[in-house]
Write an enzyme that holds these catalytic residues in place. Sequence first.
Site, PDB file in Angstrom:
ATOM      1  N   SER A 204     -12.003 -61.099  -5.130  1.00  0.00           N
ATOM      2  CA  SER A 204     -11.315 -60.337  -4.087  1.00  0.00           C
ATOM      3  C   SER A 204     -12.193 -59.273  -3.450  1.00  0.00           C
ATOM      4  O   SER A 204     -11.923 -58.838  -2.333  1.00  0.00           O
ATOM      5  CB  SER A 204     -10.062 -59.668  -4.665  1.00  0.00           C
ATOM      6  OG  SER A 204      -9.123 -60.636  -5.053  1.00  0.00           O
ATOM      7  N   ASP A 263      -8.556 -50.682  -6.325  1.00  0.00           N
ATOM      8  CA  ASP A 263      -8.874 -52.072  -6.637  1.00  0.00           C
ATOM      9  C   ASP A 263      -9.618 -52.714  -5.468  1.00  0.00           C
ATOM     10  O   ASP A 263      -9.745 -52.137  -4.382  1.00  0.00           O
ATOM     11  CB  ASP A 263      -7.584 -52.828  -6.951  1.00  0.00           C
ATOM     12  CG  ASP A 263      -7.816 -54.108  -7.734  1.00  0.00           C
ATOM     13  OD1 ASP A 263      -8.936 -54.312  -8.235  1.00  0.00           O
ATOM     14  OD2 ASP A 263      -6.873 -54.911  -7.848  1.00  0.00           O
ATOM     15  N   GLU A 403      -1.650 -54.741   1.363  1.00  0.00           N
ATOM     16  CA  GLU A 403      -1.935 -55.813   0.401  1.00  0.00           C
ATOM     17  C   GLU A 403      -0.761 -56.069  -0.523  1.00  0.00           C
ATOM     18  O   GLU A 403      -0.227 -55.152  -1.156  1.00  0.00           O
ATOM     19  CB  GLU A 403      -3.160 -55.459  -0.453  1.00  0.00           C
ATOM     20  CG  GLU A 403      -3.514 -56.573  -1.439  1.00  0.00           C
ATOM     21  CD  GLU A 403      -4.460 -56.140  -2.535  1.00  0.00           C
ATOM     22  OE1 GLU A 403      -5.145 -57.026  -3.104  1.00  0.00           O
ATOM     23  OE2 GLU A 403      -4.525 -54.934  -2.847  1.00  0.00           O
ATOM     24  N   ASP A 408      -1.795 -62.466  -6.581  1.00  0.00           N
ATOM     25  CA  ASP A 408      -2.991 -62.872  -7.330  1.00  0.00           C
ATOM     26  C   ASP A 408      -2.865 -62.552  -8.815  1.00  0.00           C
ATOM     27  O   ASP A 408      -3.107 -63.412  -9.668  1.00  0.00           O
ATOM     28  CB  ASP A 408      -4.203 -62.143  -6.748  1.00  0.00           C
ATOM     29  CG  ASP A 408      -5.456 -62.301  -7.588  1.00  0.00           C
ATOM     30  OD1 ASP A 408      -6.087 -63.364  -7.527  1.00  0.00           O
ATOM     31  OD2 ASP A 408      -5.807 -61.341  -8.317  1.00  0.00           O
ATOM     32  N   HIS A 451      -8.314 -65.382  -0.924  1.00  0.00           N
ATOM     33  CA  HIS A 451      -8.771 -66.583  -1.636  1.00  0.00           C
ATOM     34  C   HIS A 451      -7.544 -67.323  -2.138  1.00  0.00           C
ATOM     35  O   HIS A 451      -6.414 -66.851  -1.986  1.00  0.00           O
ATOM     36  CB  HIS A 451      -9.694 -66.223  -2.806  1.00  0.00           C
ATOM     37  CG  HIS A 451      -9.047 -65.305  -3.800  1.00  0.00           C
ATOM     38  ND1 HIS A 451      -8.105 -65.733  -4.707  1.00  0.00           N
ATOM     39  CD2 HIS A 451      -9.169 -63.973  -4.007  1.00  0.00           C
ATOM     40  CE1 HIS A 451      -7.686 -64.713  -5.436  1.00  0.00           C
ATOM     41  NE2 HIS A 451      -8.307 -63.627  -5.023  1.00  0.00           N
TER      42      HIS A 451
END
Length: 603
Positions: A204, A263, A403, A408, A451
């Site tokens: 990421s 993050d 986000e 994920d 991704h």
Amino acid sequence: MYTQKMFFDQSHWSRALVALLVLISLVSSLTVSYAAYKAPETSAITILPIDRAKFLAGQKFDFAVEVKTATPVTAIEVTVNGVDAETYFAKTAIVKLDKIGTYRINDVAFVKAGKAVVTVTVKTAQGLEKRSVDYEITADKINKPAKNVILFVGDGMSLQARQIARILSKGMTEGKVNGLLEMDQLSNLALITTSGSDSLVTDSANSASAYATGHKSAVNAMGVYADSTEDPFDDPKVENIIELAKRTRGMSTGIVSTANITDATPAAMLTHTRKRSEQNFIAADMLTPQHRPDVILGGGSRHFLPKNVPGSKRTDERNLIEEFKAQGYAVATSKAELKKLTSPDKVLGLFQLDNMDVYVDREVTKNPAVLGSFTDQPTLMDMTQTALDTLSQNKNGFFLMVEGASVDKQLHTMDWQRAAYDTIELDKAVGIARQFAKKNADTLIIVVADHAHGASITGTYHELDGKTGREAVRIYADAGWPTFADTDGDGFPDDPNPSITLAVQFANHPDYYENYRFQARPTVPAIMANGKAVANPKRAEQDATLQEGNIPASDPSEVHAADDVPLTAEGPGADYFKGIMDNTEVFYGIVRALGLDGRRSLQ
């Protein structure tokens, strides 16, 4: 007779000639295809930025060369379009001729759109070695630029993740979906490739960095090109979207995430480091004026609190929350406090020590054993609305990244139900942005994943006839439909574990136990024992089936996939997004829509 014989002869030769031409064409096609494949670079000369890099005109970057040769390097010469690089950039290079020869010019830019050819000539006792790279510089912009851009990143939100969320949120009747997600209804669609500069499969950090800078990076890196030094902070930098928006147009900027706000994805919008794990540095770096966001909302207070506070991960006594307050930021630590804010122009909200709890645990089960003392966390919709209310006060517009992080994180733990609810939560935030865009037509909305994951729908699963485990996976005509219900119509299923659920299976996983049921408490699929990942026995209950892993036993979680991911967009500049695109092109779609010019500076 003669005529007939001649006809057959001519026909025979004609067919033979056609066959020969087809064969030649096929061979030619194969030759072209082979020639088009570019093998990995094996030169002793590394040039950063890499070959075929693309730049916004005026975008700042650090230029670097590293040379590793068998004999010492005695000289490094660099030209740009035939002109000495120091002359071209009007800056003096720092050259070191040690075991590894290096050449560096920091904080430079290409000011003219077009092509640039950089040639590096290295001198050693064995002679000369040369290498050239080609760069593209763009200054493209739309006629009526957007005022605002809202970038939604569903971390790991593959096409299948969007589909699972659509089925749970909207349902299906006789094979037709009963409705589309907000993100499905955006006008433009593209497929985004996801690989980084060093690997087919990305993480990421460098994938989000591609969106933020328009440049490839390496696994774990953001805002930099990874060099060979051990220092995680000296790698060649590339100016990112938040820096450009602030420097060239005085825009407001914001980062919102359900993850720790330091993050990979939120951090990649602003910081520069080779190691995403440097989260204490990233937290402090958010105070740097050139890329300090006006809105910061998410988890991760442990990197902002001084060392002496319980739960802190800092190694010093800096209280970054107080430092943000000193810069005029309103601060919130709960949903109630966030709701009480009255039109601040800058907001810092930190709602968990680490990642925020997922939607199911926050809003559905509300299990105190999971939430602990953090029982009043806002939703992603709450944070998105606050960000829009705050940022839209700037007449120069804003850039906002939102986000949905735990799509994920929950797919890594093979908990597709929690991932699906978080995908729906992200979609609800997209809905809030679409309502804003209806009133502010100069707003571009982009929804994309960084991704993919290897999760896929095999069919349905139920035990109504007494079957369990793999025999209860229903395929083809036996699959029918899941029985998720949404009685209040809020888009979130009432129960994440209905009598007939989806059979979601994974392509890239460790050893683990699968029973297809929703887990009341988040439980990792595998644990480490003697240096090897083994199936977590806590998942072995209720007739679970042991699934043998298909990835190295050194990793206890499901891993990313190299699949292309969907992007949908709507608003001024959305026409840029179509077909198959490299992930770096998301950045160029954003700066094109905003009409940003890196050659302009307000500072």
